[in-house]
Design a protein around this motif. Structure first.
Motif: not given
Length: 515
Positions: A354-366
């Motif tokens: 869920g945290n990884d999906a949230m980071a992806r949805d927010q468009g976070l870079d690496a």
């Protein structure tokens, strides 16, 4: 992988006699065990098969957070997207036809005669879908005249643009797309085309794709070089068969495999397939021989099998990451026997995803994604690690049980499983490569085998090009067609003919400066 079922012998006459005895006297222990085994088998057969490994289907009531907080989180989450019809914008490969009205922007309104009409930003759209044969043919009948005195023949000139070749580049591209992109064997294509009045023998189809592979080989080689420079490399393999595979007398390895490698490089995803005797780790080691010396250490994602890890000899080093999904599946397999313990582990890992999906949805870079996981996923993984060690250290779980083996799997591979908490860009799992291997598995399921290593190489080439197009949102049929039409340019500058660059190359060729 299908799980084997245990065979249980049940004597129905003996069960009926046990039931009859139960009507006359209390049931004995032996009869009770017979009836219990029969009921357990019936319950197993009637239980619906699970088609997903989501936590809510694996365990009934996972216990990690209290029910009230979960209900609040669920109520706050937005509703999922619907599954209605595809809009006109989804038909990216469709021809566009612009239909003009009789009115022009700025004309007087014919309805009220007071205002003026202006063009709207969004036009009204209609979608019309038609069917056609995968391969079509045109027979040109050119009139011929003959002189009755000298016998000279005069034939009508052939139309412009039809070319000297019987088989167009689009025919080769479509056959390769159907065979290696969707897994339709040559013999099935032959029967289907024959039903539509187009005789296209399987042998002819093979000759076309073989010639097409020779044309596309420079692009495939360039794809290999670019994949070797990737920041993240996924790899795995699956079994394959090659009928005419010569082996050395000293060769003790009997298996044949198709290795899948998916490389992430410069916002591109590159899929490669290699079929032969080598395992995925050996093929990855060969790929990394093309890696430039100035490139840093790549992240390699795979499951914990030793054959997936390359043995590097040219100074290249890797950062090994193991697949969390493989570790999670260990608990899915035993969840029916240990629902509370497995529920805890599955929901803990669910929070990480869920945290990884949230980071992806927010468009976070690496870099930002790494800090996000360190802040929110790090404490969760530390808590899970402590719980796993406690289960074995305090003898709460039998080490040789199914749950004990699942726990030891996570603990034994904890460092590579948690690389995403230490290295930017490290993925959580190897699902990207697992999905890519479905291309090879589909081909194996329908065609069963390759005849020769050369045939396997042709299949690897086209599967690599087609799936790379798919991963990058490129029309693979159009891409393969253009490779055939511009074979000389592809050989001269293959870097200009990658799936993500060939469109710009075609545009440059059409400009007057390029001409």
């Amino acid at each position: 992988m299908k799980r084997s079922r245990q065979t249980v012998e049940i004597d129905m006459a003996e069960l009926r006699r046990a039931l009859d005895r139960a009507r006359q006297e209390p049931i004995s222990e032996a009869d009770y065990l017979k009836l219990k085994v029969a009921l357990d088998v019936l319950d197993e057969r009637l239980k619906p098969s699970r088609t997903t490994e989501k936590t809510r289907t694996v365990v009934e009531q996972p216990k990690l957070a209290d029910d009230a907080s979960r209900r609040a989180d669920h109520a706050a989450s937005p509703a999922g997207k619907g599954h209605g019809r595809n809009g006109a914008g989804r038909y990216t490969g469709a021809r566009k036809a612009v239909i003009r009205t009789k009115l022009a922007s700025g004309d007087a309104c014919p309805e009220c005669a007071r205002g003026r009409v202006y063009t709207q930003r969004q036009p009204k759209t209609l979608v019309r879908v038609v069917g056609q044969a995968p391969v079509e043919a045109t027979v040109y009948e050119m009139e011929r005249l003959r002189c009755n005195a000298c016998g000279q023949l005069f034939t009508a000139e052939q139309p412009e643009g039809i070319g000297p070749d019987k088989y167009d580049a689009t025919a080769t591209a479509m056959i390769a797309q159907l065979k290696y992109g969707t897994g339709v064997p040559f013999t099935r294509l032959e029967r289907m085309e024959a039903q539509m009045g187009i005789p296209l023998p399987a042998a002819t189809q093979w000759e076309l794709v073989e010639q097409g592979a020779a044309v596309a080989k420079p692009a495939f080689d360039q794809l290999i070089w670019q994949a070797a420079q990737g920041e993240v490399l996924h790899n795995d393999d699956t079994g394959m068969r090659i009928l005419q595979l010569a082996r050395e007398p000293s060769d003790k390895r009997t298996g044949v495999f198709t290795s899948g490698i998916v490389s992430l490089w410069q916002d591109h995803k590159i899929a490669l397939f290699f079929t032969g005797r080598q395992h995925a780790g050996e093929n990855l080691a060969d790929l990394l021989k093309h890696r430039a010396e100035q490139m840093g250490m790549p992240v390699q994602m795979c499951d914990a099998l030793s054959r997936n890890t390359p043995k590097l000899t040219n100074g290249v080093k890797i950062l090994l990451a193991n697949c969390i999904a493989h570790g999670r599946r260990q608990f899915v397999d035993v969840a029916a026997n240990f629902p509370q313990e497995c529920g805890y582990v599955l929901e803990s890992l669910g929070m990480i995803y869920g945290n990884d999906a949230m980071a992806r949805d927010q468009g976070l870079d690496a870099e930002a994604r790494l800090r996000f996981h360190q802040q929110y996923s790090g404490p969760l993984m530390d808590q899970l690690h402590g719980w796993l060690e406690e289960q074995l250290a305090e003898a709460k779980t039998e080490p040789n049980s199914g749950l004990g083996k699942a726990i030891r799997y996570l603990l034994n591979h904890w460092q590579p499983l948690t690389l995403f908490l230490r290295e930017k860009g490290a993925p959580l799992d190897n699902n990207l490569c697992e999905r890519a291997l479905k291309k090879a598995i589909l081909n194996r399921k329908n065609a069963m085998f390759y005849k020769t290593p050369h045939g396997a190489m042709v299949g690897d080439l086209f599967m690599s090009l087609i799936h790379t197009c798919e991963l990058n949102g490129v029309n693979s049929f159009h891409y393969l067609t253009e490779l055939q039409r511009h074979s000389a340019a592809v050989k001269y500058a293959p870097a200009d003919w990658m799936p993500w660059s060939y469109g710009e190359t075609l545009a440059r060729m059409k400009t007057p400066a390029a001409a």
